[in-house]
Enzyme design. Structure first.
Site, PDB file in Angstrom:
ATOM      1  N   LYS A  22       0.726  -1.315   0.004  1.00 47.47           N
ATOM      2  CA  LYS A  22       0.011  -0.064  -0.126  1.00 47.47           C
ATOM      3  C   LYS A  22       0.800   1.291  -0.108  1.00 47.47           C
ATOM      4  O   LYS A  22       0.784   2.103  -0.938  1.00 47.47           O
ATOM      5  CB  LYS A  22      -0.835  -0.080   1.365  1.00 47.47           C
ATOM      6  CG  LYS A  22      -1.568   1.451   1.493  1.00 47.47           C
ATOM      7  CD  LYS A  22      -2.165   1.272   2.678  1.00 47.47           C
ATOM      8  CE  LYS A  22      -2.451   3.086   3.045  1.00 47.47           C
ATOM      9  NZ  LYS A  22      -2.917   3.295   4.605  1.00 47.47           N
ATOM     10  N   ASN A  23       1.834   1.275   0.949  1.00 45.94           N
ATOM     11  CA  ASN A  23       2.372   2.523   1.065  1.00 45.94           C
ATOM     12  C   ASN A  23       3.333   2.999  -0.033  1.00 45.94           C
ATOM     13  O   ASN A  23       3.628   4.070  -0.536  1.00 45.94           O
ATOM     14  CB  ASN A  23       3.309   2.579   2.305  1.00 45.94           C
ATOM     15  CG  ASN A  23       2.585   2.605   3.490  1.00 45.94           C
ATOM     16  OD1 ASN A  23       1.438   2.971   3.600  1.00 45.94           O
ATOM     17  ND2 ASN A  23       3.185   2.017   4.696  1.00 45.94           N
ATOM     18  N   ARG A 104      -5.247  10.473   3.048  1.00 48.64           N
ATOM     19  CA  ARG A 104      -3.893  10.426   3.867  1.00 48.64           C
ATOM     20  C   ARG A 104      -2.953  10.626   2.720  1.00 48.64           C
ATOM     21  O   ARG A 104      -1.905  11.304   2.522  1.00 48.64           O
ATOM     22  CB  ARG A 104      -3.682   9.580   4.520  1.00 48.64           C
ATOM     23  CG  ARG A 104      -2.299   9.547   5.201  1.00 48.64           C
ATOM     24  CD  ARG A 104      -2.042  10.639   6.038  1.00 48.64           C
ATOM     25  NE  ARG A 104      -0.557  11.083   6.382  1.00 48.64           N
ATOM     26  CZ  ARG A 104      -0.132  11.963   7.189  1.00 48.64           C
ATOM     27  NH1 ARG A 104      -1.010  12.938   7.725  1.00 48.64           N
ATOM     28  NH2 ARG A 104       0.898  12.279   7.365  1.00 48.64           N
ATOM     29  N   ASP A 128      -5.938   7.537   9.198  1.00 49.11           N
ATOM     30  CA  ASP A 128      -5.916   6.782  10.440  1.00 49.11           C
ATOM     31  C   ASP A 128      -6.086   8.035  11.559  1.00 49.11           C
ATOM     32  O   ASP A 128      -5.258   8.739  11.584  1.00 49.11           O
ATOM     33  CB  ASP A 128      -4.815   5.917  11.043  1.00 49.11           C
ATOM     34  CG  ASP A 128      -4.737   4.673   9.929  1.00 49.11           C
ATOM     35  OD1 ASP A 128      -6.133   4.314   9.709  1.00 49.11           O
ATOM     36  OD2 ASP A 128      -3.809   4.125   9.805  1.00 49.11           O
ATOM     37  N   ASP A 347       3.832   0.043  12.149  1.00 48.77           N
ATOM     38  CA  ASP A 347       2.591  -0.607  11.880  1.00 48.77           C
ATOM     39  C   ASP A 347       2.233  -1.843  12.288  1.00 48.77           C
ATOM     40  O   ASP A 347       1.068  -2.501  12.229  1.00 48.77           O
ATOM     41  CB  ASP A 347       2.435  -0.483  10.246  1.00 48.77           C
ATOM     42  CG  ASP A 347       2.352   0.866   9.673  1.00 48.77           C
ATOM     43  OD1 ASP A 347       1.823   1.828  10.386  1.00 48.77           O
ATOM     44  OD2 ASP A 347       2.512   0.995   8.322  1.00 48.77           O
ATOM     45  N   MET A 369       5.992   6.603  18.254  1.00 51.59           N
ATOM     46  CA  MET A 369       5.674   7.543  17.146  1.00 51.59           C
ATOM     47  C   MET A 369       4.453   8.051  17.169  1.00 51.59           C
ATOM     48  O   MET A 369       4.248   9.304  16.627  1.00 51.59           O
ATOM     49  CB  MET A 369       6.007   6.774  15.771  1.00 51.59           C
ATOM     50  CG  MET A 369       7.358   6.360  15.481  1.00 51.59           C
ATOM     51  SD  MET A 369       7.739   5.661  13.699  1.00 51.59           S
ATOM     52  CE  MET A 369       7.371   6.903  12.703  1.00 51.59           C
TER      53      MET A 369
END
Length: 462
Positions: A22-23, A104, A128, A347, A369
């Site tokens: 995805k990223n 995002r 998120d 994640d 984070m």
């Protein structure tokens, strides 16, 4: 609002293959804005966030064509993009700003638009609800490259423009896209990033590839997905060196050409499948996992006692009747903490917490984070897990050693990663659970219930 009904206690067995990352997909799809020529991208995941970004590109004038169905999946994973003539008027519209605020990944459009057209508009992006996710690193990098930033009062947006082009910002919609590509360019610069932001690094790199002169980025993020983006840009004619390190050097070029690119398997999905197989599996093979790109993910599960068998590029997770948390050499309690690559990705901490609930022993999870990402553990506690939430960043998990099964529960998914962790917990629990707001899970996991049901899970979407 859709929900999952999960009948727990059914073992998973068989083979599953991860989707495209995805990223990485969000980054390389936005990079297609940097050229007028055709760019072909393969292994694009069919998930909500990526599909929404593709649709947004269509709406600003990018030509998008699906090319071929992927084997074994009811989707099209190969797309052709051509951004030869964009509707710059639409970039100023309230509709565009609203859609960017809901997605995002839209923040990754800023660098390419600024590099090629000399301007971009920025809304506070959605995504998120896991705590404050600031854009300072992006903005500071763009300003180092010579961009001017101004806040538009009443619209909750920022406008960015390349150098003295800022004076023409309000007049540009009438000038047309061909003139827009002749605007003054950004200028290369040295910068030390205040944090090793993945999206910040990707955005600044995409802005710098068309800047005049040389850009040096120190403290750059070096995740595999950033490496993939840099390799794709180099295949388009960019000149980026230092790939894989935290020191990137970019020699600006006048233009980029088309290319083809294949996205890596999603390492977060690979880690999620390892967690599922550890908690609920009776022998699960994760096929084509790109093991060399997983970093510390396999080691993190091994520290919880999970047995993994690497077989080429596959990972076989045998049935785990028991798995025991390791301790450090001096006998102190095991701590798993997130860190920038090559450290452990944040994640997967939600999944690791869930897996630890059935381990033998205790582990401290330190989430550095994001200040809200651990708040989902109250749902695991309601299911019978023994977890002490020390503060917004730290949780101690005392494992059950499978002596006490989690209980079914009705719950809601607060974000993508917590959602998949709750799904794992529900599959291992006794009774029938319900997870609402599964649109959050859909943002990051493709057809997840169908793929898990093929392994033996009992999940129904309602």
């Amino acid at each position: 609002m859709a929900a999952f009904i999960i009948e727990g206690g059914h073992p998973l067995k068989g083979t599953i293959e991860p989707q495209g990352a995805k990223n990485e997909a969000l980054q390389v799809i936005c990079a297609t804005l940097l050229t007028r020529e055709e760019v072909v991208i393969r292994n694009i995941p069919n998930i909500r966030d990526v599909n929404n970004l593709i649709q947004l590109l269509r709406e600003i004038g990018v030509k998008v064509q699906s090319l071929s169905p992927s084997e074994g999946r009811q989707t099209v994973d190969c797309y052709l993009f051509r951004a030869d003539r964009l509707n710059l008027d639409y970039l100023q519209s309230d509709e565009f700003v609203k859609k960017c605020a809901e997605l995002r990944g839209s923040v990754l459009m800023i660098g390419p638009l600024l590099a090629r057209f000399g301007r971009a508009i920025v809304a506070q992006p959605g995504g998120d609800k896991i705590g404050r996710r600031r854009l300072d690193t992006h903005f500071l990098g763009f300003q180092k490259l010579g961009a001017e930033l101004r806040q538009v009062k009443g619209r909750n947006v920022f406008e960015l423009a390349a150098g003295n082009y800022a004076a023409l910002y309000d007049k540009l919609p009438q000038l047309g896209p061909l003139i827009a590509e002749r605007v003054p360019k950004l200028k290369g610069a040295y910068m030390l990033l205040d944090e090793a932001s993945v999206t910040g690094t990707a955005n600044i790199v995409m802005a710098a590839v068309l800047a005049k002169g040389t850009t040096t980025i120190y403290n750059a993020a070096c995740e595999p997905y950033v490496q993939q983006l840099c390799r794709m840009l180099n295949s388009m004619g960019a000149r980026i060196s230092g790939i894989g390190s935290n020191l990137l050097t970019i020699e600006g070029v006048d233009s980029l050409h088309g290319t083809s690119h294949t996205i890596l398997p999603d390492m977060i999905e690979v880690g999620s499948f390892i967690g599922m197989a550890a908690m609920c599996g009776d022998g699960v093979r994760i096929k084509n996992a790109s093991v060399k790109d997983l970093g510390l993910i396999p080691e993190a599960f091994r520290r919880l006692g999970v047995q993994l068998d690497m077989q080429g590029d596959d990972i076989f997770v045998p049935r785990q009747d028991h798995y025991e948390v390791q301790s450090f050499i001096d006998g102190t309690i095991m701590t798993l903490a997130d860190a920038p690559w090559p450290g452990l990705t944040p994640d997967l901490l939600s999944v690791l917490i869930t897996v630890a609930t059935q381990a033998r022993g205790s582990v401290l999870i330190h989430q550095k984070m994001f200040e809200s990402r651990l708040f989902f553990v109250d749902k695991l506690i309601d299911m019978g897990a023994q977890i002490i939430l020390c503060d917004p960043h730290r949780a101690v998990v005392v494992g059950h050693d499978r002596q006490r099964q989690l209980r079914s529960q009705r719950m809601s998914s607060p974000d993508i990663r917590a959602g998949i962790a709750l799904l794992i917990a529900a599959m291992s629990a006794s009774g029938t659970s319900r997870i609402e707001n599964i649109e959050q899970i859909d943002r990051g996991y493709e057809n997840i219930e169908e793929r898990l049901n093929s392994l033996g899970a009992h999940i129904q979407r309602v």
